[in-house]
Design a protein around this motif. Structure first.
Motif, PDB file in Angstrom:
ATOM      1  N   THR A 158       0.852  -1.187   0.000  1.00  0.00           N
ATOM      2  CA  THR A 158       0.000   0.000   0.000  1.00  0.00           C
ATOM      3  C   THR A 158       0.884   1.232   0.000  1.00  0.00           C
ATOM      4  OG1 THR A 158      -1.692  -1.153   1.298  1.00  0.00           O
ATOM      5  CG2 THR A 158      -1.842   1.236   1.195  1.00  0.00           C
ATOM      6  N   LEU A 159       0.563   2.218  -0.822  1.00  0.00           N
ATOM      7  CA  LEU A 159       1.288   3.481  -0.825  1.00  0.00           C
ATOM      8  C   LEU A 159       0.695   4.422   0.213  1.00  0.00           C
ATOM      9  CD1 LEU A 159       2.467   2.354  -3.470  1.00  0.00           C
ATOM     10  CD2 LEU A 159       2.314   4.679  -4.402  1.00  0.00           C
ATOM     11  N   VAL A 160       1.573   5.223   0.841  1.00  0.00           N
ATOM     12  CA  VAL A 160       1.115   6.183   1.835  1.00  0.00           C
ATOM     13  C   VAL A 160       2.038   7.396   1.793  1.00  0.00           C
ATOM     14  CG1 VAL A 160       2.495   5.136   3.704  1.00  0.00           C
ATOM     15  CG2 VAL A 160       0.452   6.480   4.257  1.00  0.00           C
ATOM     16  N   GLU A 161       1.450   8.573   1.961  1.00  0.00           N
ATOM     17  CA  GLU A 161       2.228   9.808   1.998  1.00  0.00           C
ATOM     18  C   GLU A 161       2.864   9.975   3.364  1.00  0.00           C
ATOM     19  OE1 GLU A 161       1.726  14.573   0.896  1.00  0.00           O
ATOM     20  OE2 GLU A 161      -0.040  13.269   1.135  1.00  0.00           O
ATOM     21  N   GLY A 162       4.160  10.285   3.410  1.00  0.00           N
ATOM     22  CA  GLY A 162       4.875  10.449   4.662  1.00  0.00           C
ATOM     23  C   GLY A 162       4.580  11.778   5.340  1.00  0.00           C
ATOM     24  N   PRO A 163       5.067  11.960   6.569  1.00  0.00           N
ATOM     25  CA  PRO A 163       4.780  13.190   7.316  1.00  0.00           C
ATOM     26  C   PRO A 163       5.254  14.456   6.617  1.00  0.00           C
ATOM     27  CG  PRO A 163       5.705  11.495   8.757  1.00  0.00           C
ATOM     28  CD  PRO A 163       5.843  10.985   7.359  1.00  0.00           C
ATOM     29  N   ALA A 164       6.326  14.378   5.805  1.00  0.00           N
ATOM     30  CA  ALA A 164       6.864  15.555   5.131  1.00  0.00           C
ATOM     31  C   ALA A 164       6.419  15.662   3.684  1.00  0.00           C
ATOM     32  CB  ALA A 164       8.392  15.547   5.211  1.00  0.00           C
ATOM     33  N   GLY A 165       5.483  14.802   3.266  1.00  0.00           N
ATOM     34  CA  GLY A 165       4.969  14.872   1.910  1.00  0.00           C
ATOM     35  C   GLY A 165       5.656  13.961   0.922  1.00  0.00           C
ATOM     36  N   ASP A 166       6.699  13.248   1.367  1.00  0.00           N
ATOM     37  CA  ASP A 166       7.288  12.244   0.491  1.00  0.00           C
ATOM     38  C   ASP A 166       6.446  10.970   0.558  1.00  0.00           C
ATOM     39  OD1 ASP A 166       7.947  11.731   3.115  1.00  0.00           O
ATOM     40  OD2 ASP A 166      10.045  11.246   2.733  1.00  0.00           O
ATOM     41  N   TRP A 167       6.817   9.958  -0.225  1.00  0.00           N
ATOM     42  CA  TRP A 167       5.953   8.785  -0.332  1.00  0.00           C
ATOM     43  C   TRP A 167       6.689   7.521   0.086  1.00  0.00           C
ATOM     44  CZ3 TRP A 167       0.777   8.416  -1.578  1.00  0.00           C
ATOM     45  CH2 TRP A 167       0.155   9.627  -1.910  1.00  0.00           C
ATOM     46  N   TRP A 168       5.914   6.595   0.646  1.00  0.00           N
ATOM     47  CA  TRP A 168       6.431   5.338   1.174  1.00  0.00           C
ATOM     48  C   TRP A 168       5.454   4.218   0.842  1.00  0.00           C
ATOM     49  CZ3 TRP A 168      11.142   5.167   3.798  1.00  0.00           C
ATOM     50  CH2 TRP A 168      11.717   6.415   4.012  1.00  0.00           C
ATOM     51  N   THR A 169       5.918   3.006   0.984  1.00  0.00           N
ATOM     52  CA  THR A 169       5.025   1.862   0.859  1.00  0.00           C
ATOM     53  C   THR A 169       5.266   0.900   2.003  1.00  0.00           C
ATOM     54  OG1 THR A 169       4.288   0.039  -0.564  1.00  0.00           O
ATOM     55  CG2 THR A 169       6.610   0.619  -0.689  1.00  0.00           C
ATOM     56  N   VAL A 170       4.190   0.327   2.509  1.00  0.00           N
ATOM     57  CA  VAL A 170       4.295  -0.769   3.472  1.00  0.00           C
ATOM     58  C   VAL A 170       3.868  -2.049   2.760  1.00  0.00           C
ATOM     59  CG1 VAL A 170       3.988   0.621   5.551  1.00  0.00           C
ATOM     60  CG2 VAL A 170       1.978  -0.319   4.394  1.00  0.00           C
ATOM     61  N   TYR A 171       4.574  -3.114   3.026  1.00  0.00           N
ATOM     62  CA  TYR A 171       4.199  -4.428   2.513  1.00  0.00           C
ATOM     63  C   TYR A 171       4.760  -5.485   3.445  1.00  0.00           C
ATOM     64  CZ  TYR A 171       8.844  -4.161   0.165  1.00  0.00           C
ATOM     65  OH  TYR A 171      10.174  -4.025  -0.135  1.00  0.00           O
ATOM     66  N   HIS A 172       4.554  -6.755   3.132  1.00  0.00           N
ATOM     67  CA  HIS A 172       5.041  -7.807   4.025  1.00  0.00           C
ATOM     68  C   HIS A 172       6.061  -8.689   3.328  1.00  0.00           C
ATOM     69  CE1 HIS A 172       1.374 -10.367   2.556  1.00  0.00           C
ATOM     70  NE2 HIS A 172       2.415 -10.597   1.790  1.00  0.00           N
ATOM     71  N   GLY A 173       6.788  -9.458   4.120  1.00  0.00           N
ATOM     72  CA  GLY A 173       7.740 -10.412   3.579  1.00  0.00           C
ATOM     73  C   GLY A 173       8.135 -11.426   4.634  1.00  0.00           C
ATOM     74  N   TYR A 174       8.551 -12.605   4.167  1.00  0.00           N
ATOM     75  CA  TYR A 174       9.136 -13.602   5.063  1.00  0.00           C
ATOM     76  C   TYR A 174      10.633 -13.311   5.227  1.00  0.00           C
ATOM     77  CZ  TYR A 174       5.087 -16.791   4.812  1.00  0.00           C
ATOM     78  OH  TYR A 174       3.848 -17.371   4.923  1.00  0.00           O
ATOM     79  N   GLU A 175      11.136 -13.508   6.435  1.00  0.00           N
ATOM     80  CA  GLU A 175      12.553 -13.332   6.680  1.00  0.00           C
ATOM     81  C   GLU A 175      13.315 -14.591   6.273  1.00  0.00           C
ATOM     82  OE1 GLU A 175      15.335 -11.453  10.215  1.00  0.00           O
ATOM     83  OE2 GLU A 175      13.265 -12.038  10.634  1.00  0.00           O
ATOM     84  N   ASN A 176      14.394 -14.399   5.551  1.00  0.00           N
ATOM     85  CA  ASN A 176      15.210 -15.510   5.078  1.00  0.00           C
ATOM     86  C   ASN A 176      15.530 -16.466   6.226  1.00  0.00           C
ATOM     87  OD1 ASN A 176      17.353 -17.157   4.152  1.00  0.00           O
ATOM     88  ND2 ASN A 176      18.067 -15.581   2.752  1.00  0.00           N
ATOM     89  N   SER A 177      15.120 -17.743   6.056  1.00  0.00           N
ATOM     90  CA  SER A 177      15.347 -18.832   7.022  1.00  0.00           C
ATOM     91  C   SER A 177      14.435 -18.776   8.232  1.00  0.00           C
ATOM     92  CB  SER A 177      16.815 -18.869   7.482  1.00  0.00           C
ATOM     93  OG  SER A 177      17.692 -19.019   6.386  1.00  0.00           O
ATOM     94  N   PHE A 178      13.490 -17.817   8.279  1.00  0.00           N
ATOM     95  CA  PHE A 178      12.600 -17.717   9.434  1.00  0.00           C
ATOM     96  C   PHE A 178      11.143 -17.608   8.996  1.00  0.00           C
ATOM     97  CE2 PHE A 178      16.628 -16.847  11.360  1.00  0.00           C
ATOM     98  CZ  PHE A 178      16.525 -17.475  12.602  1.00  0.00           C
ATOM     99  N   TYR A 179      10.716 -18.580   8.180  1.00  0.00           N
ATOM    100  CA  TYR A 179       9.291 -18.697   7.878  1.00  0.00           C
ATOM    101  C   TYR A 179       8.458 -18.813   9.147  1.00  0.00           C
ATOM    102  CZ  TYR A 179       9.727 -19.485   2.786  1.00  0.00           C
ATOM    103  OH  TYR A 179       9.941 -19.350   1.433  1.00  0.00           O
ATOM    104  N   THR A 180       9.043 -19.356  10.221  1.00  0.00           N
ATOM    105  CA  THR A 180       8.299 -19.566  11.460  1.00  0.00           C
ATOM    106  C   THR A 180       7.795 -18.263  12.063  1.00  0.00           C
ATOM    107  OG1 THR A 180      10.420 -19.591  12.616  1.00  0.00           O
ATOM    108  CG2 THR A 180       9.434 -21.725  12.074  1.00  0.00           C
TER     109      THR A 180
END
Length: 537
Positions: A290-312
């Protein structure tokens, strides 16, 4: 997310504009579910857990460690709110708050009625009211619900059934005429009524998602997680394809744009904009952005991922910078996110996380502690007084009961608790994926009970009787237990060790996490005192 086969025990309780009939007994039981204590009582620190903010103007992903998948983020003035899939954990759909996109504190748990396994919600605000659109699955049915509140802290409504049996991952958007829509998996959409509590007409197909080359290693096409936003004259549709798990290179983020929500949609010539390309990368299966505007007007995205070797640890929440290009598209920076990045500018850092140690003096039910797939009266098993958590037994083992579990985010940690059991009662510490896959150590007054692979593995003699201190250590998938019968003056290592790197989705399915927790089984009750959580180096 796709192809989930979860369990369930209770139908939905509905209020508001679309009310369905439910059993009166179930309604009365759920009405008594306790509310968690105010945030100030549990936001006391993070006890060495991973924290993204490095304190020098940079941060290191994840921003929320542990199982926080399918992030849905809302900018509300100068404040950000975020929630995630909660699956079979109830109370569920915990909302987090931030003012800098990096430090997050819990606000409220919004869903108390068991509507099934809940995944990929959408948190949004329209005309002063907050909404969460949530898909949910029981083994025999699939639909989507909506809950709403006039303040983010609640109270939140009971779920209203939107009667969408074939879809997941709703994304809310309002068109140029003020009409509300939900975009759905597969490139479809459906109109919402003005109050957002029912649908209008039938779903319609408006987008054929971009498809990756046939020789890429993916789990499956699975277009899902549509998030729609408008910038300038364009609507941008951000979608996940490639499957949520499976090969680490499968999950990815694609983008399309259009001048109208009805299309036609033009695919970004640089698709995919996010993808793990090599198994050596730090973060695998990156998607659901998801895209979201940052506090200063720049842009960021949040998403998810599995950590290498730590599916648990499940899918963790990641933050990456976004740069808009002259041709009206955008690029996602940060690389594989294994290195620190500059923090978003203009935000004010606040406290992060919550203390996972628990002296049971404050109510953390629904904020830290959740039951797994509870029955309608499950919360009645739980009571707290005088620094003691009492849990009535259920079933004969974790496989036939509802353990009390929580999300943590460390690769290595230990938990410790004093446990006392009634006659005909067994209790202990566990690492729980689901009712068919867990491990741990329990006891009754005469014998230990060892759990491994989701089954009982042995009952050696218990020299401590009905009360003992128990410690469970998970050191990067190597699990050991220690017990003490003299209040911690001396400890004895239990003669069974375990290895749990395979206790995860790609082995078992379900998209869950291996969570630490407590269980009580049998006819009586167990009492827990002085629960401690420690992250290990």
């Amino acid at each position: 997310m796709v192809h989930l086969n979860r369990r369930g025990a209770l139908g939905s309780l509905l209020t508001g504009a679309a009310v369905a009939a439910v059993p009166a007994a179930a309604e009365a039981a759920e009405a008594a579910v306790p509310c968690p204590a105010p945030a100030a009582t549990w936001a006391k620190g993070i006890e060495g857990q991973r924290k993204a903010d490095l304190g020098d103007g940079t941060f290191l992903n994840p921003i929320l460690a542990g199982d926080h998948p399918d992030p849905s983020i809302l900018k509300d003035g100068g404040v950000y709110y975020m929630t995630h899939s909660s699956f079979d954990a109830y109370p569920g759909l915990l909302i987090w708050r931030s003012t800098d996109l990096v430090n997050w504190t819990p606000v409220v748990t919004t869903l108390k009625t068991n509507v099934g396994s809940v995944w990929a919600p959408e948190l949004c605000k329209h005309q002063g009211r907050y909404y969460i659109y949530l898909p949910a699955k029981f083994p025999d049915r699939n639909t989507s619900y909506v809950i709403w509140a006039d303040a983010i802290e609640g109270p939140w409504s009971e779920p209203v059934d939107l009667k969408l049996p074939r879809y997941i991952d709703p994304g809310h958007v309002v068109d140029e005429h003020g009409v509300r829509w939900l975009f759905l998996s597969g490139g479809d959409r459906i109109q919402l009524a003005a109050d957002g509590l029912s649908t209008v007409g039938a779903p319609e197909h408006v987008y054929d998602p971009w498809r990756y080359p046939d020789d890429w290693d993916v789990e499956g096409f699975s277009p899902e997680g549509p998030k729609v936003m408008k910038r300038s004259d364009w609507y941008y549709l951000v979608t996940a394809v490639g499957g949520t798990a499976g090969p680490p290179t499968g999950h990815m983020v694609i983008v399309a744009r259009s001048k109208s929500l009805a299309g036609p949609w033009e695919n970004d010539p640089k698709n995919p904009v996010v993808r793990t390309t090599n198994n050596a990368e730090k973060w695998w299966s990156r998607g659901h952005a998801t895209l979201v505007e940052g506090p200063a007007g720049d842009w960021w995205t949040v998403y998810h991922g599995y950590e290498n070797s730590f599916y648990t640890l499940g899918r963790q929440t990641l933050l990456a910078p976004v740069a808009w290009t002259k041709d009206g598209w955008f690029e996602v920076g940060g690389g594989d996110l294994s290195k620190p990045l500059p923090k978003p500018k203009g935000g004010k850092p606040g406290p992060h996380g919550l203390a996972l140690s628990d002296d049971f003096s404050a109510d953390k039910y629904g904020v830290q502690w959740n039951f797994f797939n509870p029955g309608p009266r499950e919360h009645k098993r739980l009571s707290r007084a005088g620094g003691v958590l009492t849990l009535k037994g259920a079933g004969e083992a974790p496989s036939t009961g509802a353990p009390l579990i929580f999300v943590n985010g460390d690769q290595a940690y230990e938990i410790e608790c004093e446990i006392e059991v009634d006659p005909d009662t067994r209790a202990g510490l566990i690492l729980f994926y689901d009712r068919q896959l867990y491990c741990g150590l329990g006891f009754d007054a005469k014998a230990f009970v060892t759990h491994q692979y989701g089954i009982e593995r042995g009952r050696p003699a218990n020299p401590h009787g009905s009360r003992m201190l128990m410690r469970l250590r998970n050191d990067r998938h190597i699990v050991s237990f220690h017990t003490s019968g003299d209040g911690g003056a001396t400890w004895k290592r239990f003669d069974r060790g375990m290895e749990v790197s395979g206790y995860h989705h790609n082995v078992r399915g379900g998209f869950l996490m291996l969570k630490p927790g407590l269980y009580a089984a049998g006819q009586g009750s167990a009492r827990f005192r002085g629960f401690k959580y420690r992250a290990l180096g």
